[in-house]
Motif scaffolding. Structure first.
Motif, PDB file in Angstrom:
ATOM      1  N   ALA B 175      38.174  47.527  39.303  1.00  0.00           N
ATOM      2  CA  ALA B 175      37.359  46.475  39.921  1.00  0.00           C
ATOM      3  C   ALA B 175      37.991  45.110  39.622  1.00  0.00           C
ATOM      4  O   ALA B 175      38.616  44.927  38.578  1.00  0.00           O
ATOM      5  CB  ALA B 175      35.952  46.538  39.356  1.00  0.00           C
ATOM      6  N   PRO B 176      37.857  44.148  40.548  1.00  0.00           N
ATOM      7  CA  PRO B 176      38.520  42.844  40.405  1.00  0.00           C
ATOM      8  C   PRO B 176      38.320  42.179  39.042  1.00  0.00           C
ATOM      9  O   PRO B 176      39.286  41.663  38.477  1.00  0.00           O
ATOM     10  CB  PRO B 176      37.878  42.008  41.509  1.00  0.00           C
ATOM     11  N   LEU B 177      37.112  42.249  38.508  1.00  0.00           N
ATOM     12  CA  LEU B 177      36.897  41.587  37.216  1.00  0.00           C
ATOM     13  C   LEU B 177      37.681  42.267  36.106  1.00  0.00           C
ATOM     14  O   LEU B 177      38.188  41.608  35.198  1.00  0.00           O
ATOM     15  CB  LEU B 177      35.405  41.584  36.881  1.00  0.00           C
ATOM     16  N   ILE B 178      37.787  43.589  36.195  1.00  0.00           N
ATOM     17  CA  ILE B 178      38.552  44.328  35.185  1.00  0.00           C
ATOM     18  C   ILE B 178      40.032  44.005  35.342  1.00  0.00           C
ATOM     19  O   ILE B 178      40.768  43.857  34.352  1.00  0.00           O
ATOM     20  CB  ILE B 178      38.339  45.852  35.336  1.00  0.00           C
ATOM     21  N   VAL B 179      40.494  43.878  36.582  1.00  0.00           N
ATOM     22  CA  VAL B 179      41.889  43.525  36.832  1.00  0.00           C
ATOM     23  C   VAL B 179      42.211  42.224  36.120  1.00  0.00           C
ATOM     24  O   VAL B 179      43.234  42.078  35.454  1.00  0.00           O
ATOM     25  CB  VAL B 179      42.156  43.388  38.344  1.00  0.00           C
ATOM     26  N   ARG B 180      41.290  41.271  36.240  1.00  0.00           N
ATOM     27  CA  ARG B 180      41.495  39.976  35.593  1.00  0.00           C
ATOM     28  C   ARG B 180      41.637  40.134  34.093  1.00  0.00           C
ATOM     29  O   ARG B 180      42.496  39.540  33.458  1.00  0.00           O
ATOM     30  CB  ARG B 180      40.287  39.101  35.928  1.00  0.00           C
ATOM     31  N   GLU B 181      40.760  40.980  33.543  1.00  0.00           N
ATOM     32  CA  GLU B 181      40.794  41.255  32.110  1.00  0.00           C
ATOM     33  C   GLU B 181      42.145  41.861  31.707  1.00  0.00           C
ATOM     34  O   GLU B 181      42.741  41.467  30.707  1.00  0.00           O
ATOM     35  CB  GLU B 181      39.638  42.212  31.775  1.00  0.00           C
ATOM     36  N   ILE B 182      42.627  42.800  32.516  1.00  0.00           N
ATOM     37  CA  ILE B 182      43.905  43.462  32.209  1.00  0.00           C
ATOM     38  C   ILE B 182      45.045  42.434  32.204  1.00  0.00           C
ATOM     39  O   ILE B 182      45.886  42.422  31.311  1.00  0.00           O
ATOM     40  CB  ILE B 182      44.186  44.579  33.245  1.00  0.00           C
ATOM     41  N   PHE B 183      45.049  41.540  33.196  1.00  0.00           N
ATOM     42  CA  PHE B 183      46.122  40.546  33.237  1.00  0.00           C
ATOM     43  C   PHE B 183      46.011  39.545  32.092  1.00  0.00           C
ATOM     44  O   PHE B 183      47.014  39.051  31.589  1.00  0.00           O
ATOM     45  CB  PHE B 183      46.166  39.853  34.603  1.00  0.00           C
ATOM     46  N   GLY B 244      45.556  32.212  52.788  1.00  0.00           N
ATOM     47  CA  GLY B 244      44.115  32.032  52.660  1.00  0.00           C
ATOM     48  C   GLY B 244      43.452  33.032  51.726  1.00  0.00           C
ATOM     49  O   GLY B 244      42.265  33.282  51.838  1.00  0.00           O
ATOM     50  N   GLY B 245      44.222  33.622  50.861  1.00  0.00           N
ATOM     51  CA  GLY B 245      43.604  34.544  49.911  1.00  0.00           C
ATOM     52  C   GLY B 245      43.044  33.782  48.730  1.00  0.00           C
ATOM     53  O   GLY B 245      43.369  34.080  47.588  1.00  0.00           O
ATOM     54  N   LYS B 246      42.188  32.825  48.983  1.00  0.00           N
ATOM     55  CA  LYS B 246      41.707  31.930  47.920  1.00  0.00           C
ATOM     56  C   LYS B 246      40.978  32.695  46.813  1.00  0.00           C
ATOM     57  O   LYS B 246      41.184  32.460  45.635  1.00  0.00           O
ATOM     58  CB  LYS B 246      40.773  30.866  48.530  1.00  0.00           C
ATOM     59  N   HIS B 247      40.117  33.644  47.242  1.00  0.00           N
ATOM     60  CA  HIS B 247      39.328  34.326  46.208  1.00  0.00           C
ATOM     61  C   HIS B 247      40.215  35.213  45.345  1.00  0.00           C
ATOM     62  O   HIS B 247      39.971  35.407  44.164  1.00  0.00           O
ATOM     63  CB  HIS B 247      38.170  35.112  46.822  1.00  0.00           C
ATOM     64  N   GLN B 248      41.289  35.725  45.951  1.00  0.00           N
ATOM     65  CA  GLN B 248      42.261  36.501  45.168  1.00  0.00           C
ATOM     66  C   GLN B 248      42.859  35.622  44.071  1.00  0.00           C
ATOM     67  O   GLN B 248      43.024  36.040  42.933  1.00  0.00           O
ATOM     68  CB  GLN B 248      43.392  36.974  46.089  1.00  0.00           C
ATOM     69  N   ASP B 249      43.166  34.397  44.482  1.00  0.00           N
ATOM     70  CA  ASP B 249      43.732  33.444  43.540  1.00  0.00           C
ATOM     71  C   ASP B 249      42.824  33.248  42.346  1.00  0.00           C
ATOM     72  O   ASP B 249      43.238  33.268  41.200  1.00  0.00           O
ATOM     73  CB  ASP B 249      43.912  32.093  44.243  1.00  0.00           C
ATOM     74  N   LYS B 250      41.544  33.103  42.664  1.00  0.00           N
ATOM     75  CA  LYS B 250      40.572  32.849  41.602  1.00  0.00           C
ATOM     76  C   LYS B 250      40.503  34.027  40.644  1.00  0.00           C
ATOM     77  O   LYS B 250      40.466  33.870  39.430  1.00  0.00           O
ATOM     78  CB  LYS B 250      39.183  32.623  42.223  1.00  0.00           C
ATOM     79  N   LEU B 251      40.486  35.245  41.258  1.00  0.00           N
ATOM     80  CA  LEU B 251      40.355  36.425  40.422  1.00  0.00           C
ATOM     81  C   LEU B 251      41.559  36.600  39.508  1.00  0.00           C
ATOM     82  O   LEU B 251      41.446  37.118  38.410  1.00  0.00           O
ATOM     83  CB  LEU B 251      40.204  37.662  41.305  1.00  0.00           C
ATOM     84  N   ALA B 252      42.699  36.135  40.007  1.00  0.00           N
ATOM     85  CA  ALA B 252      43.909  36.352  39.232  1.00  0.00           C
ATOM     86  C   ALA B 252      44.013  35.419  38.037  1.00  0.00           C
ATOM     87  O   ALA B 252      44.755  35.664  37.114  1.00  0.00           O
ATOM     88  CB  ALA B 252      45.128  36.180  40.133  1.00  0.00           C
ATOM     89  N   HIS B 253      43.242  34.327  38.066  1.00  0.00           N
ATOM     90  CA  HIS B 253      43.374  33.343  36.981  1.00  0.00           C
ATOM     91  C   HIS B 253      42.830  33.837  35.656  1.00  0.00           C
ATOM     92  O   HIS B 253      41.808  34.481  35.620  1.00  0.00           O
ATOM     93  CB  HIS B 253      42.644  32.056  37.369  1.00  0.00           C
TER      94      HIS B 253
END
Lengths: 345, 253
Positions: B175-183, B244-253
């Protein structure tokens, strides 16, 4: 049949069942880690018992020559690989384990007055001779085809079994042997007469099972074997090589086999080819456990022992038939109950 | 190439892998500097996993793998693990019927075998990075959630105290939030001095965390450069980042 006879038969059944249980556990272990259905398991029983018998009779057991030859073969194969990779320390270890050890053991067996030594020392010497044949056998027979299918491994197992029975005939002759019992004691327990050897067999089996359970539960090497059984790729990535796991497993299987042999040979006369039938009864137990569950395999093997004892009383001509027929309802029940998992491999 | 000042932990030269007659990887040249995060991005089937497997020795290959100062013609898994290379595979390959703690201990198997029996201390360090694993230490690995399984896989690899950690699609199926945690954890590992070779389909997040990047297409290195430069490259933006993948950008931070 009165109570007296039932008790005697029950005692017989439990004694043999304990041995079958040990062999069943070894078979499940070998299959779980290496996917090999280890038909020659029984030969280690016969080799162990007969090596002990030879020592007791003051003759040099032929198995020491097999150890020397197998050791040479392993030393050549592994030594060449280590030399090519430039690993000097590994080379020294390989030569020491596979050449120096058998030679030293040969010298020791020739020098020691074996028949005059206590039985415990003889048993220990038999272990020293026969048990290393397990890992050597893995190295020579199974390691080169470790990735083969279960069927190919099974066919090779049959070949190894036939070869070992033949060698057994060469080493020990066609004569059967019994070794002296560990204990001559007899205990009277109500209407039952229990022999010391029976107690030895049952207690030693229990002890060995507990020791194995502790090994797999507590030690890192035991956990590594379990890990290999669960996920081979994952284990390799942790640096647990299939070859190491295989050799360790075959060491344990050979140890269990030889111990079973020296435990049972005071009770049953062992011939060069007796091991097969004993191993096969352990195999029935292992099948009852689906070649996967240790407790069910041990329980199944105990059941086989009891069934054999009682059927030898009622229908002694059919006792093997009855024991091996047990496998049919078990297989039927298992195939109806379990889903097919083969595709997952 | 990478900034020449850093020592190379890994230098791969002309690595080729074939499945039968099909060449899945062709003359790949990749290097990882000490303490760096290097990422390999690219589409499905480009040969990313194949490359990691070949470097690790899981797959046979031709070429040269220079790891930590000495060369392996054809790497062998156990030897690479012993020398300090560790791969967290795409499928995690956990020991499902064993506890979290047993999985971790087994990560230190090769070190233990070589006589370095400090896994108790290493385990505390791993629990420090992944407090969640400590909570679940007695639970069977097979009962963990996807994110926890990935954490366990990384934690298990860290138990070997690797010089180079190779991560194959660590964000896959999470899930996106977990991805963020992993990075976040990958960045944290670099702070602790672990060099990382990261294979990712999530190009945006990978380029953000990495120092240097390669683009792998149909078995060949198509582009390479410092990660922030590649992230601005119009070809990379078009093919892997999208607009325009703005939300992707946010999740990646």
């Amino acid at each position: 049949m009165d109570l007296q006879i039932a008790l005697i038969l029950g005692q017989d059944g439990i004694t043999n069942g304990a041995i079958y249980a040990l062999l069943a556990l070894a078979l499940v272990l070998v299959f779980a880690v290496t996917r090999v259905i280890f038909i020659p398991q029984g030969e280690f029983v016969a080799y162990g018992a007969l090596t002990l018998a030879m020592m007791d009779a003051g003759r040099l057991p032929g198995t020491i020559w097999l150890l020397l030859i197998a050791g040479c073969a392993v030393a050549v194969l592994d030594g060449y690989a280590a030399l090519k990779a430039g690993q000097q320390r590994r080379l020294a270890a390989i030569l020491g384990l596979n050449l120096a050890y058998p030679l030293a053991l040969l010298g020791l067996l020739k020098a020691l007055p074996l028949p005059d030594l206590p039985l415990a020392v003889q048993v220990f010497a038999a272990l020293l001779v026969v048990v290393p044949l397990g890992p050597m056998m893995y190295r020579l027979v199974y390691q080169p085809i470790a990735e083969a299918s279960v069927l190919v491994l099974l066919i090779v197992s049959v070949a190894a079994h036939v070869a070992m029975v033949g060698l057994g005939l060469v080493f020990f002759g066609a004569e059967g042997y019994r070794t002296p019992p560990f204990s001559e004691a007899r205990f009277e327990l109500g209407p039952m007469l229990i022999s010391g050897q029976t107690l030895w067999v049952v207690l030693a089996s229990l002890l060995l099972i507990v020791a194995l359970a502790l090994f797999f539960d507590r030690t890192l090497y035991g956990k590594a074997l379990r890990a290999t059984a669960i996920n081979r790729t994952g284990a390799r990535l942790m640096g647990i090589s299939p070859a190491l796991a295989g050799k360790l497993t075959f060491f344990l299987a050979a140890l269990i086999g030889v111990l079973s042999g020296v435990l049972i040979s005071p009770i049953t006369t062992i011939y060069y080819d007796t091991g097969f039938l004993i191993g096969l009864k352990g195999f029935v137990g292992a099948i009852i456990g689906g070649l996967a569950s240790y407790p069910i395999a041990a329980g199944g093997a105990l059941l086989v022992g009891l069934l054999e004892a009682f059927s030898s009383f009622w229908a002694s001509a059919y006792k093997e038939v009855i024991v091996f027929t047990l496998i049919i309802p078990v297989l039927l029940w298992r195939s109806l109950k379990s889903h097919h998992l083969e595709e997952e491999e | 190439m990478n900034a020449t000042a850093v020592n190379k932990v890994l230098e791969v030269r002309d690595l080729c892998v074939s499945y039968g007659k099909v060449e899945a990887l062709h003359n790949a040249n990749v290097s990882v500097g000490e303490g760096q995060i290097v990422t390999v991005i690219g589409p499905n089937g480009a040969g990313k996993t194949t490359m990691l497997s070949a470097i690790m020795g899981v797959l046979g290959s031709r070429g040269r793998v220079d790891f930590d100062g000495s060369v392996e013609g054809v790497p062998e898994v156990e030897r690479m693990v012993a020398r300090g290379m560790n791969l967290v595979p795409e499928k995690r390959e956990l020991f499902g019927e064993m506890s979290v703690e047993d999985n971790l201990v087994l990560g230190a198997f090769q070190r233990y075998r070589m006589g370095r029996r400090d896994h108790g201390q290493t385990m505390e360090e791993v629990y420090d990075i992944f407090p969640r694993l400590k909570e679940r230490r007695t639970q069977l690995a097979g009962t963990l959630s996807g994110g926890e399984r990935q954490m366990l896989a990384v934690g298990r690899a860290l138990m070997a105290k690797p010089k180079l950690l190779m991560l194959d699609e660590p964000s896959l199926g999470l899930a996106p939030l977990i991805v963020r945690e992993i990075f976040r954890i990958i960045a944290e590992l670099r702070r602790r001095g672990v060099s990382i070779l990261l294979v990712e389909q999530n190009a945006r997040a990978a380029l953000q965390v990495a120092d240097y990047a390669y683009v792998l297409e149909t078995g060949e290195i198509a582009m390479e450069g410092p990660a922030h430069k590649l992230a601005d490259d119009p070809r990379v933006i078009e093919a892997y980042l999208g607009l325009g993948g703005k939300h992707q950008d946010k999740l990646a931070h």
